[in-house]
Design a protein around this motif. Sequence first.
Motif, PDB file in Angstrom:
ATOM      1  N   TYR A 221       0.824  -1.212   0.000  1.00 38.38           N
ATOM      2  CA  TYR A 221       0.000   0.000   0.000  1.00 38.38           C
ATOM      3  C   TYR A 221       0.861   1.267   0.000  1.00 38.38           C
ATOM      4  O   TYR A 221       0.483   2.286  -0.593  1.00 38.38           O
ATOM      5  CB  TYR A 221      -0.959  -0.008   1.189  1.00 38.38           C
ATOM      6  CG  TYR A 221      -2.035  -1.053   1.071  1.00 38.38           C
ATOM      7  CD1 TYR A 221      -2.865  -1.109  -0.052  1.00 38.38           C
ATOM      8  CD2 TYR A 221      -2.225  -2.008   2.068  1.00 38.38           C
ATOM      9  CE1 TYR A 221      -3.840  -2.075  -0.177  1.00 38.38           C
ATOM     10  CE2 TYR A 221      -3.204  -2.983   1.954  1.00 38.38           C
ATOM     11  CZ  TYR A 221      -4.011  -3.017   0.825  1.00 38.38           C
ATOM     12  OH  TYR A 221      -4.973  -3.980   0.704  1.00 38.38           O
ATOM     13  N   LEU A 224       1.872   1.689  -3.580  1.00 39.35           N
ATOM     14  CA  LEU A 224       0.717   2.116  -4.361  1.00 39.35           C
ATOM     15  C   LEU A 224       0.440   3.607  -4.164  1.00 39.35           C
ATOM     16  O   LEU A 224       0.258   4.352  -5.145  1.00 39.35           O
ATOM     17  CB  LEU A 224      -0.510   1.297  -3.951  1.00 39.35           C
ATOM     18  CG  LEU A 224      -1.837   1.679  -4.622  1.00 39.35           C
ATOM     19  CD1 LEU A 224      -1.769   1.441  -6.126  1.00 39.35           C
ATOM     20  CD2 LEU A 224      -3.003   0.890  -4.010  1.00 39.35           C
ATOM     21  N   VAL A 225       0.410   4.047  -2.915  1.00 38.61           N
ATOM     22  CA  VAL A 225       0.150   5.466  -2.619  1.00 38.61           C
ATOM     23  C   VAL A 225       1.236   6.344  -3.232  1.00 38.61           C
ATOM     24  O   VAL A 225       0.951   7.408  -3.807  1.00 38.61           O
ATOM     25  CB  VAL A 225       0.060   5.691  -1.093  1.00 38.61           C
ATOM     26  CG1 VAL A 225       0.061   7.181  -0.773  1.00 38.61           C
ATOM     27  CG2 VAL A 225      -1.191   5.030  -0.535  1.00 38.61           C
ATOM     28  N   LEU A 227       3.211   5.718  -5.891  1.00 45.83           N
ATOM     29  CA  LEU A 227       3.093   5.757  -7.354  1.00 45.83           C
ATOM     30  C   LEU A 227       1.909   6.616  -7.801  1.00 45.83           C
ATOM     31  O   LEU A 227       2.022   7.401  -8.755  1.00 45.83           O
ATOM     32  CB  LEU A 227       2.956   4.335  -7.895  1.00 45.83           C
ATOM     33  CG  LEU A 227       4.195   3.441  -7.776  1.00 45.83           C
ATOM     34  CD1 LEU A 227       3.880   2.026  -8.242  1.00 45.83           C
ATOM     35  CD2 LEU A 227       5.345   4.020  -8.598  1.00 45.83           C
ATOM     36  N   LEU A 228       0.783   6.461  -7.128  1.00 46.49           N
ATOM     37  CA  LEU A 228      -0.390   7.251  -7.496  1.00 46.49           C
ATOM     38  C   LEU A 228      -0.147   8.741  -7.261  1.00 46.49           C
ATOM     39  O   LEU A 228      -0.621   9.589  -8.038  1.00 46.49           O
ATOM     40  CB  LEU A 228      -1.615   6.783  -6.706  1.00 46.49           C
ATOM     41  CG  LEU A 228      -2.155   5.391  -7.033  1.00 46.49           C
ATOM     42  CD1 LEU A 228      -3.296   5.017  -6.083  1.00 46.49           C
ATOM     43  CD2 LEU A 228      -2.638   5.312  -8.477  1.00 46.49           C
ATOM     44  N   SER A 229       0.584   9.066  -6.224  1.00 44.93           N
ATOM     45  CA  SER A 229       0.863  10.468  -5.909  1.00 44.93           C
ATOM     46  C   SER A 229       1.882  11.059  -6.875  1.00 44.93           C
ATOM     47  O   SER A 229       1.711  12.184  -7.372  1.00 44.93           O
ATOM     48  CB  SER A 229       1.377  10.598  -4.463  1.00 44.93           C
ATOM     49  OG  SER A 229       0.413  10.127  -3.536  1.00 44.93           O
ATOM     50  N   GLY A 233      -2.107   9.643 -10.381  1.00 50.07           N
ATOM     51  CA  GLY A 233      -3.051   8.618 -10.834  1.00 50.07           C
ATOM     52  C   GLY A 233      -4.257   8.418  -9.964  1.00 50.07           C
ATOM     53  O   GLY A 233      -5.013   7.459 -10.165  1.00 50.07           O
ATOM     54  N   TRP A 234      -4.474   9.309  -9.000  1.00 51.41           N
ATOM     55  CA  TRP A 234      -5.585   9.104  -8.074  1.00 51.41           C
ATOM     56  C   TRP A 234      -6.935   9.111  -8.774  1.00 51.41           C
ATOM     57  O   TRP A 234      -7.826   8.339  -8.414  1.00 51.41           O
ATOM     58  CB  TRP A 234      -5.558  10.156  -6.963  1.00 51.41           C
ATOM     59  CG  TRP A 234      -4.498   9.895  -5.949  1.00 51.41           C
ATOM     60  CD1 TRP A 234      -3.309  10.544  -5.809  1.00 51.41           C
ATOM     61  CD2 TRP A 234      -4.511   8.872  -4.947  1.00 51.41           C
ATOM     62  NE1 TRP A 234      -2.577  10.002  -4.786  1.00 51.41           N
ATOM     63  CE2 TRP A 234      -3.288   8.969  -4.230  1.00 51.41           C
ATOM     64  CE3 TRP A 234      -5.419   7.884  -4.579  1.00 51.41           C
ATOM     65  CZ2 TRP A 234      -2.968   8.130  -3.176  1.00 51.41           C
ATOM     66  CZ3 TRP A 234      -5.096   7.042  -3.522  1.00 51.41           C
ATOM     67  CH2 TRP A 234      -3.896   7.159  -2.834  1.00 51.41           C
ATOM     68  N   TRP A 235      -7.138   9.977  -9.747  1.00 51.01           N
ATOM     69  CA  TRP A 235      -8.421  10.041 -10.454  1.00 51.01           C
ATOM     70  C   TRP A 235      -8.693   8.731 -11.194  1.00 51.01           C
ATOM     71  O   TRP A 235      -9.800   8.187 -11.148  1.00 51.01           O
ATOM     72  CB  TRP A 235      -8.436  11.215 -11.417  1.00 51.01           C
ATOM     73  CG  TRP A 235      -9.632  11.243 -12.324  1.00 51.01           C
ATOM     74  CD1 TRP A 235      -9.662  11.064 -13.672  1.00 51.01           C
ATOM     75  CD2 TRP A 235     -11.003  11.441 -11.937  1.00 51.01           C
ATOM     76  NE1 TRP A 235     -10.943  11.137 -14.162  1.00 51.01           N
ATOM     77  CE2 TRP A 235     -11.789  11.368 -13.113  1.00 51.01           C
ATOM     78  CE3 TRP A 235     -11.636  11.675 -10.720  1.00 51.01           C
ATOM     79  CZ2 TRP A 235     -13.170  11.523 -13.097  1.00 51.01           C
ATOM     80  CZ3 TRP A 235     -13.014  11.829 -10.709  1.00 51.01           C
ATOM     81  CH2 TRP A 235     -13.762  11.746 -11.882  1.00 51.01           C
ATOM     82  N   TYR A 236      -7.651   8.213 -11.863  1.00 52.33           N
ATOM     83  CA  TYR A 236      -7.818   6.956 -12.588  1.00 52.33           C
ATOM     84  C   TYR A 236      -8.053   5.801 -11.625  1.00 52.33           C
ATOM     85  O   TYR A 236      -8.814   4.876 -11.922  1.00 52.33           O
ATOM     86  CB  TYR A 236      -6.578   6.684 -13.456  1.00 52.33           C
ATOM     87  CG  TYR A 236      -6.418   7.664 -14.587  1.00 52.33           C
ATOM     88  CD1 TYR A 236      -7.248   7.612 -15.700  1.00 52.33           C
ATOM     89  CD2 TYR A 236      -5.446   8.660 -14.537  1.00 52.33           C
ATOM     90  CE1 TYR A 236      -7.111   8.515 -16.745  1.00 52.33           C
ATOM     91  CE2 TYR A 236      -5.291   9.574 -15.572  1.00 52.33           C
ATOM     92  CZ  TYR A 236      -6.132   9.493 -16.663  1.00 52.33           C
ATOM     93  OH  TYR A 236      -6.007  10.398 -17.686  1.00 52.33           O
ATOM     94  N   PHE A 237      -7.385   5.826 -10.476  1.00 50.80           N
ATOM     95  CA  PHE A 237      -7.595   4.794  -9.462  1.00 50.80           C
ATOM     96  C   PHE A 237      -9.051   4.819  -8.976  1.00 50.80           C
ATOM     97  O   PHE A 237      -9.662   3.763  -8.771  1.00 50.80           O
ATOM     98  CB  PHE A 237      -6.644   5.024  -8.280  1.00 50.80           C
ATOM     99  CG  PHE A 237      -6.779   4.007  -7.176  1.00 50.80           C
ATOM    100  CD1 PHE A 237      -6.320   2.708  -7.340  1.00 50.80           C
ATOM    101  CD2 PHE A 237      -7.360   4.351  -5.965  1.00 50.80           C
ATOM    102  CE1 PHE A 237      -6.432   1.770  -6.326  1.00 50.80           C
ATOM    103  CE2 PHE A 237      -7.486   3.415  -4.940  1.00 50.80           C
ATOM    104  CZ  PHE A 237      -7.016   2.127  -5.128  1.00 50.80           C
ATOM    105  N   TRP A 241     -10.864   1.664 -10.460  1.00 56.02           N
ATOM    106  CA  TRP A 241     -10.683   0.615  -9.459  1.00 56.02           C
ATOM    107  C   TRP A 241     -11.713   0.712  -8.335  1.00 56.02           C
ATOM    108  O   TRP A 241     -12.410  -0.260  -8.035  1.00 56.02           O
ATOM    109  CB  TRP A 241      -9.268   0.638  -8.877  1.00 56.02           C
ATOM    110  CG  TRP A 241      -8.930  -0.653  -8.189  1.00 56.02           C
ATOM    111  CD1 TRP A 241      -8.937  -0.920  -6.851  1.00 56.02           C
ATOM    112  CD2 TRP A 241      -8.605  -1.896  -8.832  1.00 56.02           C
ATOM    113  NE1 TRP A 241      -8.607  -2.241  -6.612  1.00 56.02           N
ATOM    114  CE2 TRP A 241      -8.402  -2.865  -7.815  1.00 56.02           C
ATOM    115  CE3 TRP A 241      -8.453  -2.276 -10.164  1.00 56.02           C
ATOM    116  CZ2 TRP A 241      -8.060  -4.182  -8.088  1.00 56.02           C
ATOM    117  CZ3 TRP A 241      -8.114  -3.591 -10.445  1.00 56.02           C
ATOM    118  CH2 TRP A 241      -7.921  -4.529  -9.422  1.00 56.02           C
TER     119      TRP A 241
END
Length: 340
Positions: A221, A224-225, A227-229, A233-237, A241
Amino acid sequence: MKNKNRLKICCILYPRIFHIKTFKYQNQIMTNSDIRELNLQLSPQSFATLFKTNPLIHTAEIVLNWSIIVATIYVCITFLNPLTYFVAILVIGARMHALAILMHDATHFRFLQNRKWNDLISNITTMYPLFLTIENYRNNHLRHHQHVNTEQDPDWVAKLHKKEFLFPQSKWAFFRTVLSYFLLWQGIKDAYWFVKRFNLVGGKKENAPRKGSPIPQLLFYGTLVTLLSVFGGWWYFLIFWVVPYFSTFLMFQYIRSIAEHFGDMKRENDLNAARTVKTNALERFFIAPHNIGYHIEHHLYPGVPFYHLPKLHEMLMKTEEFQREAHITEGYLSGLVKEL
């Protein structure tokens, strides 16, 4: 000799020695019997090879499911519109469900012989992405197998108190519940229910599941956090997802869960305490991936991996008692709906 030893090991790993228990619910007597009481007349030599695992098949299915998810996201972003996004939600939720089914096989140690690697790889590739751990799931699930459809079955008892699992019910009530997943609210309620169940199995703290090391989960996790930050990529996540998770993933799981043990069933022995559903290609993709529809067969022999279940079903169908007693339904839409 090897076949006999393999069967002996499977019997030790997956005991089916039950005390007969009964209790009344919805005007039905739920029973839990011993598989030895059934007269299936199967020669040990004839199905010993079905217990043999093939990690390459399991791994290939994990890769295939993730490939479909990635390809679906790419196509949806490239041709983004309401229709492609709706299809994407259906496909991604279906493949999330397929990953959960592969984890189910790993729960029975049908993936890798090394149990540590079996759990670690399954957690990283299937369970952590679905916000659970295989250790939490296993304790609940094996108790379900040992005490199927009785007051000691945590899965059965937990669902008895949910109105979504109260049968008989009207077709409209069932489809209303199914459609409510697209509003996310039903999925959020289910997720909260799962958290409560898998962290306090059977409502008793002393039965809480043994947990593995938290380090791999924290690393997963944390990565993941990060990479998204870093990549924004938070919007796509969220849309590719979180939304499928709370909608179609839990919706398909709900439908499949009903098919396994609920609705119009005798529940007199192991052949009709669960339901096997014969599916078409569309149903296998969305509702019953990786042969999970062969649920009677799985309860009889949980040591058989998912890719051998069709062969096991074929062999069981040659026995008179299985043909006579097994609860087999033709299709989810064409058959299951009529039995609710």
